[in-house]
Design an enzyme around this catalytic site. Structure first.
Site, PDB file in Angstrom:
ATOM      1  N   GLN A   1       0.905  -1.156  -0.063  1.00 36.05           N
ATOM      2  CA  GLN A   1      -0.031  -0.037  -0.159  1.00 36.05           C
ATOM      3  C   GLN A   1       0.734   1.222  -0.163  1.00 36.05           C
ATOM      4  O   GLN A   1       0.032   2.087   0.119  1.00 36.05           O
ATOM      5  CB  GLN A   1      -0.954  -0.007   1.317  1.00 36.05           C
ATOM      6  CG  GLN A   1      -1.771  -1.191   1.268  1.00 36.05           C
ATOM      7  CD  GLN A   1      -1.512  -2.354   2.252  1.00 36.05           C
ATOM      8  OE1 GLN A   1      -0.290  -2.350   2.612  1.00 36.05           O
ATOM      9  NE2 GLN A   1      -2.617  -2.907   2.523  1.00 36.05           N
TER      10      GLN A   1
ATOM     11  N   ASN B   1      -0.370   4.479   8.923  1.00 32.33           N
ATOM     12  CA  ASN B   1      -0.907   4.236   7.595  1.00 32.33           C
ATOM     13  C   ASN B   1      -0.460   5.114   6.340  1.00 32.33           C
ATOM     14  O   ASN B   1      -0.461   6.116   6.459  1.00 32.33           O
ATOM     15  CB  ASN B   1      -2.391   4.071   7.831  1.00 32.33           C
ATOM     16  CG  ASN B   1      -3.100   5.446   7.845  1.00 32.33           C
ATOM     17  OD1 ASN B   1      -3.146   6.246   6.749  1.00 32.33           O
ATOM     18  ND2 ASN B   1      -3.538   5.964   8.860  1.00 32.33           N
ATOM     19  N   CYS B   2      -0.589   4.024   5.160  1.00 31.13           N
ATOM     20  CA  CYS B   2      -0.413   4.739   4.024  1.00 31.13           C
ATOM     21  C   CYS B   2      -1.103   3.802   2.986  1.00 31.13           C
ATOM     22  O   CYS B   2      -0.769   4.043   1.807  1.00 31.13           O
ATOM     23  CB  CYS B   2       1.249   4.567   3.744  1.00 31.13           C
ATOM     24  SG  CYS B   2       1.892   3.266   4.431  1.00 31.13           S
ATOM     25  N   VAL B   3      -2.057   3.251   3.150  1.00 32.32           N
ATOM     26  CA  VAL B   3      -3.030   2.427   2.378  1.00 32.32           C
ATOM     27  C   VAL B   3      -3.300   3.381   1.255  1.00 32.32           C
ATOM     28  O   VAL B   3      -4.086   4.195   1.569  1.00 32.32           O
ATOM     29  CB  VAL B   3      -4.058   1.852   3.006  1.00 32.32           C
ATOM     30  CG1 VAL B   3      -3.847   0.364   2.763  1.00 32.32           C
ATOM     31  CG2 VAL B   3      -4.386   2.130   4.053  1.00 32.32           C
TER      32      VAL B   3
END
Lengths: 77, 428, 349
Positions: free
Chosen positions: B112, B241-243
């Protein structure tokens, strides 16, 4: 997808966690699931218990498929 | 709570003998920075690179982007609960090194992570093509679990930013801005005639590479709560997060939230900006119901007249967004929601997974499915091995000449849903 | 520079041939302008000339669509048109459908810009607004004077190859296509401004009007479960280990069809998820928690269900356009029907 399957003439039951989305997109037979990453299992339990949970949800899905509905119906417990 | 934010504008970043800020240049001694970052049992090797706006450089897979800051005065330290001890931050004085960012990259954790191009068409879409980036490339040991890998890289980024932030402690800021939010009743007394406005800050909390931390607490485990807006400026909320990197909030965005800044702009003049309600986007329906009930309850309890709700992510969080909007509107509180769209590569598909007529005021940060061709770059920081499988990529995304055809979904920050960028979409 | 060439399509009524009693006339072509073409010609005369007018009866067109299309297409080709204008049809249903049908065909086959004009409730508008720029008109020919300038404005833009503005600016019926652009101000500022207007009770314009989702009537229930063949379908991205068809982690452009005839359950050696929108740990360890093959096998052995279909269908629902997933389902539903599947269990993450 669920609508297209139904439109094609195949009865379909939607097992999903986010019931509101299923209602918004227009599924007619809806069975609530456990959680997004594991709709038909619960890692808090061991393998056999998980399978029992899964069986319960699938059984409910079969009930949904054999139940006449007039509109969108969520098959809760 | 009152915070003075001192901004030190940096114009160049270079490696040097000493780590220091001299004039407008940040010099970094690579070994000192590596020392500060330290070792991790999960990480095999770490390297550091520097890149500037306009460079023919592509950074990928990007995990987080962080602004170096330091507390100069007042309780606590930056990133409480993550780097510094847990203590309520958001008051006193904080210095920030502007125009620079720590970017974490390296071998992929999931599918992601994102792309930042420093020049060319892709650069226009990422806000982080405009910063001088200190890129920390961390590669995991073999057989490391994904959770441990993610946590290790996350922590490395904060350590690097914290170390560089410390340099700003004794510098004289080029610009100072003071933000103040009074306790609710005092604020209402001071501004009896101004409409009371709040901000509902939705945080992505769906598991690996989808998490956010509030004072070190995994936000999927919180129930919605109140925060002073200045707490964010001291790193009380950080990203894990980095989706689909286009619409995830890197830590940099939490530190520099545009909605908070722009509400403060009108605070005390046209509105009384009462504060922030942080909430989550969980994977259980019961959580979604509970959290949206609570945000609505809190907006009512604070006597708000208007609320801005920002989303992080898409798909099932569209339901959290719509639930929040609907339940707050049902309290007769005016809402504006901020989101992005997944309208298909041709733009002709349904943009959101959920909808409600009460959501009549929507700000869109663009269609994330739009396809872009990123030309080859002279230098890659990190690796492009994973481009075909990151969110927004597809089989054949990476072409032989090094150019990449992807959806802008893959570009870090492209459709950020706190309105951090200018991209939007309209209907034709 | 020579003027651009325009071919105009109108029906028997506007062509001055007659009303309903003449609705069955076949397509005919006249050099130059006829009827409403006169006003249109006046409005575009600096740029273009209407070189021919095609007249066709509404009934004839709709009853002989293929033939009419073929003949008219030849006529348009012969006049070497740079732009094709159909109508305006106002609220005339059959005329609107004819205008939309022929305009869409000309655009597709001759690759020249096309334009029509209709009242939004004209069925032709709903059918063709996605493919044809249809100027929004009033509901009767009395509104001709308002319709012509708007059509002329868009016609000139198209002929000059200028960028077409938004539906509101160029007065056409929205085509439902979302296009990105960079605004002057950032989104957060626009959100604050929108809230200020909403609080003050002043007008504000949403950047995304809420859609109406369509509905489909539920099918009757399954009568006999113990003889039913049931198929599993998932949007949770379950694929054989290694994702052989490389289904994208997000915004999938394809779906997979995989044989599970030999499987009694799925495990970490055999299956995994390609989905990039959720924590994959659980599905990668035990894909049954997304696609319940183990339980379905039990039900099959117990005779509760007739048979588990030997293939399952899968894609990643994450960021995948509704239109794509719709197309996937249309395609594989045909296969399911052909394979005699009686019902589907669809699981989503």
């Amino acid at each position: 997808m669920v609508k297209e399957i139904e439109r094609a003439g195949i009865p379909v039951v939607h097992i999903c966690t986010v019931v509101p989305i299923s209602l918004t997109v227009g599924a007619n037979r809806i069975v609530p699931a456990i959680a997004i990453p594991h709709p038909l299992g619960n890692p808090a339990f061991d393998k056999d218990e998980q399978k029992a949970i899964r069986r319960k949800i699938v059984d409910k899905a079969l009930v949904a498929l054999t139940t006449e509905v007039d509109g969108q119906t969520v098959f809760e417990d | 709570m009152k915070l003075t934010l001192g901004k030190i504008f940096i114009e160049d970043v270079q490696f040097g003998k000493d780590t220091k800020v001299e004039g407008k240049t940040l010099f970094i001694n690579k070994d000192e920075l590596l020392d500060a970052v330290g070792e991790s049992e999960y990480i095999d090797n770490i390297d550091i690179d520097i890149t500037h706006p306009g460079d023919e450089v592509r950074i990928t897979p990007v995990k987080d982007v962080i602004e170096p800051r330091v507390k100069v005065d007042g309780p606590g330290g930056i990133f409480p609960g993550m780097i510094n001890k847990v203590q309520t931050v958001g008051s006193g004085k904080t210095h920030a090194l502007k125009n620079v960012a720590v970017v974490t990259a390296g071998k992929i954790v999931g599918f992601q992570e994102g792309i930042i191009d420093m020049t060319g068409p892709g650069a226009e879409y990422s806000p982080f093509s405009k910063t001088h980036n200190i890129v920390v490339v961390a590669n995991p040991r073999e057989d490391v679990k994904q959770y441990d890998h993610e946590a290790a890289v996350r922590q490395i980024g904060f350590k690097a930013a914290n170390f560089l932030g410390e340099l700003a402690k004794n510098l004289t800021p080029d610009e100072e801005i003071t933000y103040e939010t009074l306790p609710l009743l005092q604020g209402v007394e001071k501004y009896p005639d101004l409409p009371k406005v709040g901000y509902v800050y939705m945080l992505q909390t769906q598991g690996l590479l989808h998490d956010t931390y509030v004072y070190g607490v995994d936000a999927k485990k919180i129930i919605p709560t109140f925060m002073y807006p200045t707490e964010m400026m001291d790193g009380a909320i950080v990203s894990g997060n980095c989706v689909s990197a286009c619409d995830k909030n890197p830590t940099y965005v939490h530190q520099n939230n545009g909605i908070i800044e722009d509400l403060y702009e009108k605070h005390g003049k046209e509105i009384n900006f009462v504060g922030v309600i942080v909430t989550n986007e969980n994977v259980y329906l019961a959580d979604k119901e509970r959290s949206s009930d609570w945000t609505a309850k809190l907006t009512e309890y604070f006597g708000l007249d208007g609320v801005i709700v920002s989303q992080e992510g898409f798909g099932n969080p569209d339901t959290d967004l719509i639930m929040n909007c609907k339940k707050i509107e049902e309290k007769n509180i005016k809402t504006v929601i901020v989101t992005d769209e997944y309208a298909g590569r041709d733009g002709a598909s349904q943009s959101l997974a959920d909808a409600d007529p009460k959501a009549d005021a929507v700000v869109s940060n663009g269609n994330a499915n739009e396809v872009i061709v990123l030309p080859p770059m002279k230098k890659i920081i990190g690796m492009t091995d994973y481009v075909d499988s990151i969110a927004g990529g597809f089989d054949g995304s990476l072409r032989e000449d090094g150019s990449i055809e992807v959806e802008i979904q893959a570009i870090t920050g492209a459709t950020n849903e706190t309105g951090f960028v200018k991209l939007t979409a309209k209907e034709y | 520079m020579s003027k651009k060439r325009v071919v105009h399509y109108i029906n028997q009524f506007f062509g001055g041939i007659g009303g309903e009693e003449k609705a069955d006339i076949k397509p005919e072509v006249r050099e130059g302008v006829v009827g409403p073409g006169m006003a249109l010609q006046g409005a575009i005369k600096e740029e273009a000339e209407i070189v021919a007018t095609i007249i066709c009866g509404d009934s004839y067109f709709n009853e002989n669509v293929d033939e009419a299309k073929k003949v008219i297409m030849e006529m348009v080709k012969k006049y070497d048109a740079d732009l094709f204008v159909a109508g305006p049809a106002f609220n005339a249903g059959r005329y609107g459908v004819a205008c939309g049908t022929i305009a869409e065909a000309v655009k597709k086959e001759l690759k020249i810009p096309v334009i029509s004009g209709m009242y939004p409730e004209n069925p032709g508008a709903d059918m063709f607004k996605k493919s044809v720029h249809i100027i929004e008109t009033g509901n009767s020919a009395a509104q001709m004077r308002k319709a012509i300038p708007a059509m002329a404005n868009l016609a000139i833009k198209m002929l000059k190859g200028e960028e077409i503005s938004s539906p509101a600016e160029d007065k056409y019926i929205s085509m439902g296509v979302r296009k990105n652009y960079f605004h002057e101000t950032r989104g957060s500022q626009r959100a604050v401004d929108m809230l200020m207007n909403k609080l003050a009770g002043e007008e504000f314009v949403t950047e995304f009007p809420m859609p109406n989702f369509d509905r489909v009537d539920p099918l009757p229930a399954l009568k006999d479960l113990s003889n039913a063949k049931i198929a599993l379908v998932t949007s949770g991205g379950i694929v054989p280990k290694g994702n052989p068809d490389r289904i994208e982690s997000s915004s999938a452009s394809k779906y997979g069809k995989y044989d599970i005839a030999d499987f009694f359950n799925l495990d970490e050696m055999s299956h995994e998820t390609a989905h990039g929108g959720y924590d994959p740990i659980y599905a990668n360890t035990d894909a049954d928690c997304v696609l319940p093959v183990d339980v379905m096998r039990d039900l099959e052995n117990e005779g509760k269900i007739g048979k588990l279909h030997r293939y399952f269908y899968t894609t990643t629902g994450n960021g995948t356009a509704v239109a794509s997933s719709k197309a996937f389902a249309e395609e594989f539903s045909k296969e399911l029907l052909a394979d005699g599947v009686d019902a589907v269990i669809l699981t989503s993450t």
